[in-house]
Enzyme design. Structure first.
Site, mmCIF file in Angstrom:
data_model
loop_
_atom_site.group_PDB
_atom_site.id
_atom_site.type_symbol
_atom_site.label_atom_id
_atom_site.label_comp_id
_atom_site.label_asym_id
_atom_site.label_seq_id
_atom_site.Cartn_x
_atom_site.Cartn_y
_atom_site.Cartn_z
ATOM 1 N N SER A 1 80.893 74.509 38.043
ATOM 2 C CA SER A 1 81.929 75.503 37.760
ATOM 3 C C SER A 1 83.254 74.812 37.440
ATOM 4 C CB SER A 1 82.063 76.423 38.988
ATOM 5 O OG SER A 1 83.229 77.174 38.930
ATOM 6 N N HIS B 1 92.611 68.722 39.655
ATOM 7 C CA HIS B 1 92.038 69.973 40.162
ATOM 8 C C HIS B 1 91.822 69.838 41.660
ATOM 9 C CE1 HIS B 1 89.883 73.779 39.956
ATOM 10 N NE2 HIS B 1 89.134 73.274 40.918
ATOM 11 N N ARG C 1 78.556 84.806 42.084
ATOM 12 C CA ARG C 1 78.459 83.982 43.299
ATOM 13 C C ARG C 1 79.332 84.557 44.397
ATOM 14 N NH1 ARG C 1 80.706 78.694 41.405
ATOM 15 N NH2 ARG C 1 80.521 78.062 43.570
ATOM 16 N N LYS D 1 84.902 73.863 33.253
ATOM 17 C CA LYS D 1 86.216 74.336 32.790
ATOM 18 C C LYS D 1 87.134 73.169 32.455
ATOM 19 C CE LYS D 1 86.331 76.875 36.444
ATOM 20 N NZ LYS D 1 86.353 77.793 37.573
ATOM 21 N N ASP E 1 80.916 80.443 33.191
ATOM 22 C CA ASP E 1 81.408 80.279 34.561
ATOM 23 C C ASP E 1 82.062 81.557 35.068
ATOM 24 O OD1 ASP E 1 82.082 78.695 36.963
ATOM 25 O OD2 ASP E 1 84.102 79.213 36.335
HETATM 26 N N1 URA Z 1 86.746 76.571 42.092
HETATM 27 C C1 URA Z 1 86.014 76.823 40.981
HETATM 28 O O1 URA Z 1 86.552 76.869 39.880
HETATM 29 N N2 URA Z 1 84.706 77.026 41.101
HETATM 30 C C2 URA Z 1 84.074 76.977 42.295
HETATM 31 O O2 URA Z 1 82.885 77.146 42.339
HETATM 32 C C3 URA Z 1 84.830 76.724 43.460
HETATM 33 C C4 URA Z 1 86.186 76.509 43.332
#
Ligand code: URA
Length: 430
Positions: free
Chosen positions: A186, A85, A171, A190, A164
């Protein structure tokens, strides 16, 4: 927990107290179910933004986000699972090369991705530039593609960490995106829910990234690595430089083309370097015995790419769409490109149509910026420095304005800056 008071929870965090597990579970469940209104959730997020979270509190918060939805079970696959990621950058097309490369190294890569917002591009938006390619897959399709091809890049379904989805949207409109505990929870909720056994994180640092300083990026990386490890996901992070564009393109189809060039054994040196550094982390985390550079050179990663695209309805041989209008910015003087600012290029690409301002906006597959020189390259007055690609000429002035002051020509190139700045692993692991 029905006896918490939203105002009391907000005040507790506002005054710097750690939230209890009961308060966290009550808030995440209540907000996901629509029982807590946006104004109270916004106030709590802003309080978290300023007061942050202790590590136990963050672990509980992340667990509550995971528990808000399903967790995929990939344990039936006969290859080790490993994902990557990135916290997001300009020209960051690393995932497009890395997923098929790791599949060719023997891993299964379940890359459940998102779309771009603001000046950072989204992996799904990039792949949708390929004719026929489909982002939405069922869980059964994800599993069978992982078994057959070894890599899948697709949209994270609504069942994964739904808390999220709601919190991120809030946010985005309340100025609470760049918060270390909120970003860490966040991303990690995931990734943990997606079921991967191992995870390499690319934490970007610099003008084009959420984290502008090394110290902040390191704190984010440490928070994410400990969350992953606490949930049984072997996790490591690299901090990589994002003060200039990665590769030479920013924009959907433009980045797919550059990724295919890289899979074919070419591609810009910086993109190859970051991709291989992450690939080596992933190979190690997955316990595989493979040299990603050698695998890339054999062409096996290109075979995996073609299979991955075709499995999702895409035609790997189809011509990529091209913009109707290309405006060139020439170098104003002889010398070297001293700096090309990631944020300026990201905003220009976004204004040309490559990105979206609101999550429901469409993106243009063809729009973006091509850099005809990278930082450190010699340039000559009057020769092309940047190309702006768009289908809509009226978008050019906004993109040109974004690039004003965004690059500098110097008499002589300075020393090459390192791309991989730091590495964070779990305590005890090399
Ligand atoms: N990517 C995400 O999935 N969440 C965040 O808060 C920032 C970048």
């Amino acid at each position: 927990m029905s006896d918490c008071s939203a105002v009391e929870v907000i005040c507790a965090k506002r005054d710097g107290r750690a939230l209890t597990p009961a308060e966290i579970a009550w808030f995440i469940e209540g907000y996901t179910a629509g029982a807590i209104p946006d104004e109270q959730a916004s106030a709590l997020l802003m309080a978290i933004y300023f007061r942050e979270m202790q590590s136990d509190e963050l672990a509980t918060w992340t667990q509550a986000m995971i528990d808000s939805g399903e967790r995929l079970d990939l344990s039936g696959l006969d290859r080790p699972t490993v994902d990557k990621h990135s916290t997001g950058g300009v020209g960051d097309k690393v995932s497009l090369v890395l997923a098929p490369l790791l599949a060719a190294c023997g891993a299964a890569v379940p890359q459940l991705s998102g779309r771009g917002l603001g000046h950072t591009g989204g992996t799904l938006d990039k792949l949708e530039a390929i004719a026929g390619w489909r982002a939405a897959l069922s869980n059964a399709e994800i599993l069978s593609q992982l078994a057959d091809v070894g890599a899948v890049i697709c949209a994270a379904g609504a069942g994964l960490a739904p808390a999220d989805r709601r919190i991120y949207a809030l946010r985005d409109v309340t100025g609470t995106v760049p918060s270390i505990p909120l970003i860490a929870s966040s991303i990690m909720s995931k990734k943990i829910a997606e079921g991967t056994g191992a995870l390499a994180l690319d934490v970007k640092v610099g003008s084009g990234a959420f984290m502008k300083t090394h110290a902040a990026a390191r704190m984010l990386a440490e928070a994410m690595v400990s969350l992953g490890e606490a949930h049984g996901v072997r996790t490591a992070a690299l901090l990589t430089r994002m003060d200039t564009v990665l590769g030479l393109t920013a924009g959907n189809a433009l980045e797919v083309r550059e990724s295919v060039e890289t899979l074919a054994g070419g591609g810009p040196a910086d993109l190859v370097e970051v991709t291989l550094a992450l690939a080596r982390e992933m190979v190690e985390l997955a316990g595989l015995d493979a040299d990603p550079a050698e695998v890339l050179a054999t062409g096996a990663a290109m075979d995996s790419w073609r299979a991955m695209i075709a499995a999702q309805g895409g035609d790997p041989d189809a011509d990529l769409p091209q913009a109707r209008v290309v405006e060139t910015i020439n170098a104003p003087a002889d010398g070297a490109l001293g700096h090309l600012d990631a944020l300026a290029v990201g905003i220009a690409a976004w204004r040309l149509g490559a990105g979206r301002a609101r999550k429901e906006d469409p993106v243009s597959p063809t729009a973006g910026v091509v850099c005809r020189a990278a930082e450190g390259d010699a340039v000559r007055a009057g020769e092309p420095l940047l190309e702006l690609h768009t289908d809509d000429e009226s978008l050019l002035p906004g993109a040109l304005a974004a690039l004003e002051g965004g690059f500098e020509i110097v008499a002589e190139a300075g020393p090459k800056k390192p791309l991989v700045l730091d590495r964070v692993t779990a305590g005890g692991r090399a």
